[in-house]
Scaffold this motif. Structure first.
Motif, PDB file in Angstrom:
ATOM      1  N   GLY A  43       0.811  -1.211   0.000  1.00  0.00           N
ATOM      2  CA  GLY A  43       0.000   0.000   0.000  1.00  0.00           C
ATOM      3  C   GLY A  43       0.844   1.260   0.000  1.00  0.00           C
ATOM      4  O   GLY A  43       0.544   2.223  -0.732  1.00  0.00           O
ATOM      5  N   LEU A  44       1.925   1.267   0.795  1.00  0.00           N
ATOM      6  CA  LEU A  44       2.798   2.434   0.837  1.00  0.00           C
ATOM      7  C   LEU A  44       3.526   2.629  -0.483  1.00  0.00           C
ATOM      8  O   LEU A  44       3.694   3.769  -0.957  1.00  0.00           O
ATOM      9  N   ALA A  45       3.953   1.534  -1.114  1.00  0.00           N
ATOM     10  CA  ALA A  45       4.637   1.646  -2.400  1.00  0.00           C
ATOM     11  C   ALA A  45       3.699   2.190  -3.478  1.00  0.00           C
ATOM     12  O   ALA A  45       4.101   3.015  -4.308  1.00  0.00           O
ATOM     13  N   LEU A  46       2.454   1.738  -3.481  1.00  0.00           N
ATOM     14  CA  LEU A  46       1.477   2.257  -4.443  1.00  0.00           C
ATOM     15  C   LEU A  46       1.240   3.748  -4.223  1.00  0.00           C
ATOM     16  O   LEU A  46       1.096   4.516  -5.186  1.00  0.00           O
ATOM     17  N   GLN A  52      12.423  -1.868   3.634  1.00  0.00           N
ATOM     18  CA  GLN A  52      13.092  -2.546   2.535  1.00  0.00           C
ATOM     19  C   GLN A  52      12.092  -3.229   1.609  1.00  0.00           C
ATOM     20  O   GLN A  52      12.315  -3.302   0.397  1.00  0.00           O
ATOM     21  N   THR A  53      10.977  -3.710   2.163  1.00  0.00           N
ATOM     22  CA  THR A  53       9.935  -4.276   1.312  1.00  0.00           C
ATOM     23  C   THR A  53       9.309  -3.187   0.453  1.00  0.00           C
ATOM     24  O   THR A  53       9.031  -3.400  -0.736  1.00  0.00           O
ATOM     25  N   THR A  54       9.099  -2.022   1.029  1.00  0.00           N
ATOM     26  CA  THR A  54       8.528  -0.902   0.273  1.00  0.00           C
ATOM     27  C   THR A  54       9.448  -0.490  -0.866  1.00  0.00           C
ATOM     28  O   THR A  54       8.990  -0.249  -1.995  1.00  0.00           O
ATOM     29  N   VAL A  55      10.742  -0.407  -0.594  1.00  0.00           N
ATOM     30  CA  VAL A  55      11.702  -0.008  -1.630  1.00  0.00           C
ATOM     31  C   VAL A  55      11.710  -1.021  -2.774  1.00  0.00           C
ATOM     32  O   VAL A  55      11.719  -0.652  -3.959  1.00  0.00           O
ATOM     33  N   ALA A  56      11.701  -2.319  -2.444  1.00  0.00           N
ATOM     34  CA  ALA A  56      11.713  -3.350  -3.482  1.00  0.00           C
ATOM     35  C   ALA A  56      10.447  -3.291  -4.332  1.00  0.00           C
ATOM     36  O   ALA A  56      10.503  -3.365  -5.571  1.00  0.00           O
ATOM     37  N   LEU A  57       9.289  -3.152  -3.690  1.00  0.00           N
ATOM     38  CA  LEU A  57       8.034  -3.094  -4.443  1.00  0.00           C
ATOM     39  C   LEU A  57       7.931  -1.798  -5.252  1.00  0.00           C
ATOM     40  O   LEU A  57       7.403  -1.805  -6.374  1.00  0.00           O
ATOM     41  N   LEU A  58       8.435  -0.709  -4.695  1.00  0.00           N
ATOM     42  CA  LEU A  58       8.409   0.552  -5.424  1.00  0.00           C
ATOM     43  C   LEU A  58       9.276   0.481  -6.677  1.00  0.00           C
ATOM     44  O   LEU A  58       8.914   1.006  -7.735  1.00  0.00           O
ATOM     45  N   ALA A  59      10.411  -0.188  -6.574  1.00  0.00           N
ATOM     46  CA  ALA A  59      11.265  -0.380  -7.754  1.00  0.00           C
ATOM     47  C   ALA A  59      10.539  -1.207  -8.806  1.00  0.00           C
ATOM     48  O   ALA A  59      10.631  -0.933 -10.011  1.00  0.00           O
ATOM     49  N   GLY A  60       9.810  -2.248  -8.365  1.00  0.00           N
ATOM     50  CA  GLY A  60       9.041  -3.032  -9.317  1.00  0.00           C
ATOM     51  C   GLY A  60       7.923  -2.241  -9.974  1.00  0.00           C
ATOM     52  O   GLY A  60       7.663  -2.392 -11.171  1.00  0.00           O
ATOM     53  N   PRO A 114       5.538  -0.496 -17.339  1.00  0.00           N
ATOM     54  CA  PRO A 114       5.297   0.537 -18.360  1.00  0.00           C
ATOM     55  C   PRO A 114       3.987   1.276 -18.110  1.00  0.00           C
ATOM     56  O   PRO A 114       2.925   0.667 -17.906  1.00  0.00           O
ATOM     57  N   ARG A 115       4.038   2.599 -18.110  1.00  0.00           N
ATOM     58  CA  ARG A 115       2.836   3.400 -17.906  1.00  0.00           C
ATOM     59  C   ARG A 115       1.863   3.268 -19.075  1.00  0.00           C
ATOM     60  O   ARG A 115       0.665   3.504 -18.927  1.00  0.00           O
ATOM     61  N   LEU A 138       4.495  -7.122 -11.015  1.00  0.00           N
ATOM     62  CA  LEU A 138       5.094  -7.031  -9.684  1.00  0.00           C
ATOM     63  C   LEU A 138       5.308  -8.396  -9.043  1.00  0.00           C
ATOM     64  O   LEU A 138       6.046  -8.494  -8.053  1.00  0.00           O
ATOM     65  N   ARG A 139       4.711  -9.448  -9.574  1.00  0.00           N
ATOM     66  CA  ARG A 139       4.747 -10.763  -8.935  1.00  0.00           C
ATOM     67  C   ARG A 139       6.169 -11.293  -8.707  1.00  0.00           C
ATOM     68  O   ARG A 139       6.462 -11.808  -7.623  1.00  0.00           O
ATOM     69  N   PRO A 140       7.090 -11.208  -9.681  1.00  0.00           N
ATOM     70  CA  PRO A 140       8.447 -11.732  -9.404  1.00  0.00           C
ATOM     71  C   PRO A 140       9.138 -11.016  -8.245  1.00  0.00           C
ATOM     72  O   PRO A 140       9.790 -11.659  -7.417  1.00  0.00           O
ATOM     73  N   VAL A 141       8.988  -9.694  -8.174  1.00  0.00           N
ATOM     74  CA  VAL A 141       9.595  -8.949  -7.072  1.00  0.00           C
ATOM     75  C   VAL A 141       8.929  -9.318  -5.751  1.00  0.00           C
ATOM     76  O   VAL A 141       9.600  -9.506  -4.726  1.00  0.00           O
TER      77      VAL A 141
END
Length: 311
Positions: A107-110, A189-197, A202-203, A228-231
């Motif tokens: 949720g935070l990454a979104l 660290q979970t937020t950073v990884a998901l945010l990178a994904g 592609p927009r 996002l599934r692989p990340v």
């Protein structure tokens, strides 16, 4: 003869290393050695020594030489109810931290992926817990949970919700209280990884789905989540390992108490080794934990990968 020889040359090149008359390039090993030697000395070496130690009666303070006792430590471990209780607590802790950690981080990454004002400041503040050592986090949260003057109890008193509670000493509240700290400390660290994904998605796909009339949930389910599934799979597996092997945070908060309610397997092995001096027995615990966690992780990854293939 010339034509036959020439016709064989491509096959020779294809089956060789690409350089006729030369073997593998051994010079590449010299480039790998600076990184390989620390891994062998600091990781592989202690791991092999720990496995060897598990088959001995190594103890601290004894004058007799260490003896090889075979699987006796493992046989004793099978009947050690305290160890299996700690293993159960470790599984509850690992799952109880990993699941809400992932959901809140997603949720935070979104949110941080949106084009918001002062987004850079929000991203910087989101990783503050990650930059703090676990010992500092533990001390800080001990002050928050303090029964007499902690911020949490003071807030509850001000709201008229009771006279406070001794959160870290209560048999029913110690483990949930520690889980809350684990979620807070590990979420960045979970937020950073998901945010990178999310940023690698592609927009144009989102825009195309929006033009087709897809709502926010449908765009997430059909566009965002598949990318996002692989990340998500990788960070969830790593979090399970990291959380199960937690030591410093829980040690500072409760030291395994009260009554062993927060005694994780790493804490139990630490006590056996450095409080009671049973190095061989503690090494056997480490071997069992590595084996069981590897099996559980393999089952988890196989299930997730199979589900991804079917999807």
């Amino acid at each position: 003869m010339t034509s036959v020889t020439e016709s064989r040359r491509p096959a020779v090149r294809a089956s060789g290393t690409g350089r006729p008359g030369r073997g593998p390039d051994h010079g590449a090993w010299f480039l790998v050695l600076p990184a390989l030697i620390p891994i062998l000395v600091l990781s592989v070496g202690p791991l092999l020594y720990g496995i060897l130690l598990a088959f001995t009666d190594a103890q601290s303070g004894r004058t007799e030489p260490t003896r090889w006792i075979g699987t006796l430590n493992f046989q004793d471990l099978l009947h050690d109810t305290l160890f299996w209780d700690s293993f159960r607590i470790g599984l509850v802790w690992a799952v109880g931290v990993t699941v809400p950690q992932f959901l809140l981080a997603l949720g935070l990454a979104l949110l941080l992926n949106q084009n918001l004002r002062l987004r850079w400041l929000a991203r910087a503040l989101a990783i503050v817990p990650w930059a703090m050592p676990e010992v500092v986090v533990g001390i800080m949260w001990r002050l928050v949970y303090n029964a007499d003057a902690g911020i949490l109890n003071e807030t509850l008193r001000d709201l008229g919700l009771g006279n406070g509670h001794d959160w870290l000493s209560g048999l029913a509240t110690a483990l949930p209280a520690v889980i809350v700290v684990g979620v807070w400390a590990g979420m960045p660290q979970t937020t950073v990884a998901l945010l990178a994904g999310l940023q690698n998605t592609p927009r144009e796909l989102h825009e195309a789905a929006a033009v087709d009339g897809a709502g926010a949930w449908r765009r997430f389910r059909t566009v965002t989540w598949p990318a996002l599934r692989p990340v998500a799979l990788a960070i969830t597996a790593l979090n399970l390992i990291w959380n199960f092997n937690s030591f410093a945070l829980v040690y500072v908060l409760t030291s395994g108490g009260p009554g062993g309610r927060t005694r994780l397997p790493m804490l139990f092995a630490y006590e056996e080794a450095f409080r009671y001096g049973q190095f061989g027995y503690a090494a056997a615990m480490g071997c069992v934990m590595v084996a069981l966690v590897s099996v559980l992780l393999a089952v988890f990854l196989a299930g997730r990968l199979k589900g991804g293939d079917e999807a």
